[in-house]
Structure formats: C-alpha cells, structure tokens
Design an enzyme around this catalytic site. Structure first.
Site, PDB file in Angstrom:
ATOM      1  CD  GLU A  41      -5.468  -0.212 -14.483  1.00  0.00           C
ATOM      2  OE1 GLU A  41      -6.410  -0.801 -13.925  1.00  0.00           O
ATOM      3  OE2 GLU A  41      -4.482  -0.815 -14.976  1.00  0.00           O
ATOM      4  CE  LYS A 123      -8.667  -3.670 -14.893  1.00  0.00           C
ATOM      5  NZ  LYS A 123      -7.444  -3.472 -14.067  1.00  0.00           N
ATOM      6  CB  CYS A 158      -4.938  -2.982 -17.163  1.00  0.00           C
ATOM      7  SG  CYS A 158      -3.339  -3.603 -16.572  1.00  0.00           S
TER       8      CYS A 158
END
Length: 268
Positions: A41, A123, A158
């Site tokens: 990321e 995301k 994440c």
C-alpha cells in the site's frame, strides 16, 4: 500461478526513490519466475507521509503508473501496482471512471503481461484511527475481480481486512485469491496475523497480505507479509525487514477445499 509479494522498504515522501526500488523489485521477481508481483500500500509516497499525498498524486494514466505498465510488458509479468495516490480529477480528465469528480484515492492497479490495465480497486474502508487518510482520501465504490493466469483474483487494501462482508462479495463473484496490499503498523501485529488468516479460512480462498517495511515520524510498519492457503495455513511469510515472499497459487486447490469442506454452501 507463482505469486511474488514484495515487502518493500518504503521511505516517506521519497517518491522517485520508492518507485525506482519497486520497479527493480518487479524486474527481479519476474527474472526469478514470478507470474504475478504484488506491491504494498502507498509504496510510492509512504502511508504516513500525509502532507506529501497531494504533490504525489497522479492520474491512473500518468507517467508513474505508465512505468509499471511498461515493466510488466517488458518483463512479461503481471503486476499489482498497489497502491498509489490517485488524483481523481486527473483520472476523470483522462477518461477513467472515478467515484468522485475531485479529491484523492488510495488506488491499486493490476497490469497484465501485456501492460494492459485489468483491474482498478480504490480502497473502500479509509482508516481514521490516528491517521489522516479519512480526511485526505475519497473511498472507492466497487469491489472488482478479474482472471489472471487462470486464477480469479480480487484486491482489498489494509484496513479492509477488518470488514469480512467485502470478502464475501468477492467470493460471490468467484474470487479464489485475494491480494491485500497494506501499510500495517506496529503495535497491532496480532491483528495483522489473525485477520489475514481469518479471511482465508472463512472464504476458503488464498489470501496474500502484502505489507511494507520502514518507519516515518515515529510510525513503523510491522512487515510480516504472509500468504495463506484456503485452509488458512501459512504458505510463506517474512519478518519485518524488506523481503520478497513467494508462493504457488492453484485454483484447483480452492475447488478441492470448497468441495471437501462446503461451508460456503451452508451460508444462510
């Protein structure tokens, strides 16, 4: 499919240096026989370099990602460049579908062996606990999957690991391997270990949790990149230092496990 997960040492704000290191890692993994290389990321700017996000942002059709498309084609390898800071207005101007007309997104892009863009994931769950991500980023609105090397793959990022319903969406779309580029920090090491394994177990799928390495202004990433098989067993893992973790992903194994232990069919 031979998967190479690059636990890159990321330096906050040093975009040119980070990108050069990532490109070298892709070339090295391809030379070692990888079919798909996954980067962590915000490997370009560093997750905690919040003030650098705006100056680092580019369109998905910009020069930076163009270099990863080029290296994918040159090396003949699939690459998840992921994630980078995307300038949504710039992407929209380049004809790319975006979730908002303006702002920044935390975006992963999957390129195939020809350097063609095969999947874009922004995301969805932005992190606000001791982080400025929620203030600086726009959440994504799609959970796409695609087939690479005969494997149906999806991407989360994440903090998404904490939201199992997103993984269920991908399972319903046929996913067999979930790639999770991350910037997971200390001290939540046990969360990192537990959540990746749990998502593999409950979805009977491979999960490749690809973390970064390094520190920035007191925040340090915990590394420990790990690939789990559909039983939740660790196939390969790293410590906290930069490393490349490799594993073989076999869609036939997913089918066998799901047939042998049909928990997904028992959902209500």
């Amino acid at each position: 499919m031979r998967l190479a997960c690059v636990q890159l040492g990321v330096e906050g704000g040093a975009v040119a240096k980070n990108v050069a290191a990532a490109l070298d890692a892709v070339r090295d993994a391809a030379a070692a026989g990888a079919d798909l290389v996954v980067l962590p990321e915000l490997f370009d700017v560093g997750y905690f370099a919040f003030d650098a996000y705006q100056r680092a942002a580019e369109s998905l059709a910009g020069d930076r990602l163009g270099r990863f498309a080029a290296v994918a084609a040159e090396a003949g390898v699939n690459v998840l460049a992921g994630t980078v800071v995307e300038d949504l207005a710039a992407s929209a101007a380049d004809g790319i579908a975006v979730p908002a007309d303006d702002g920044l997104a935390n975006t992963a892009v999957l390129f195939d062996r020809d350097g063609e863009r095969r999947l874009v994931y922004r995301k969805r769950h932005l992190f606000g606990y001791g982080s400025e991500e929620t203030d600086r980023m726009v959440p994504g609105d799609r959970v796409p999957v695609t087939e690479i090397e005969g494997v149906c793959v999806g991407v989360t990022t994440c903090y998404d690991l904490r939201f199992p319903e997103q993984f269920r969406q991908m399972v319903d779309a046929g996913v067999e391997c979930v790639l999770v580029p991350s910037a997971w920090p200390y001290p939540r090491v046990e969360h990192w270990r537990t959540l990746g394994r749990a998502r593999a177990i409950e979805n009977l799928s491979y999960v490749a949790a690809v973390n970064g390495s390094g520190a920035f202004d007191g925040d340090a990433l915990c590394g420990r990149t790990t690939v789990y098989d559909p039983w939740g067993t660790t196939m390969a893992s790293a410590g906290e230092a930069p490393a490349t973790v490799t594993a073989e992903v076999d869609p036939a194994e997913v089918a066998t496990v799901r047939e042998e232990f049909p928990a997904l069919r028992d959902r209500r």
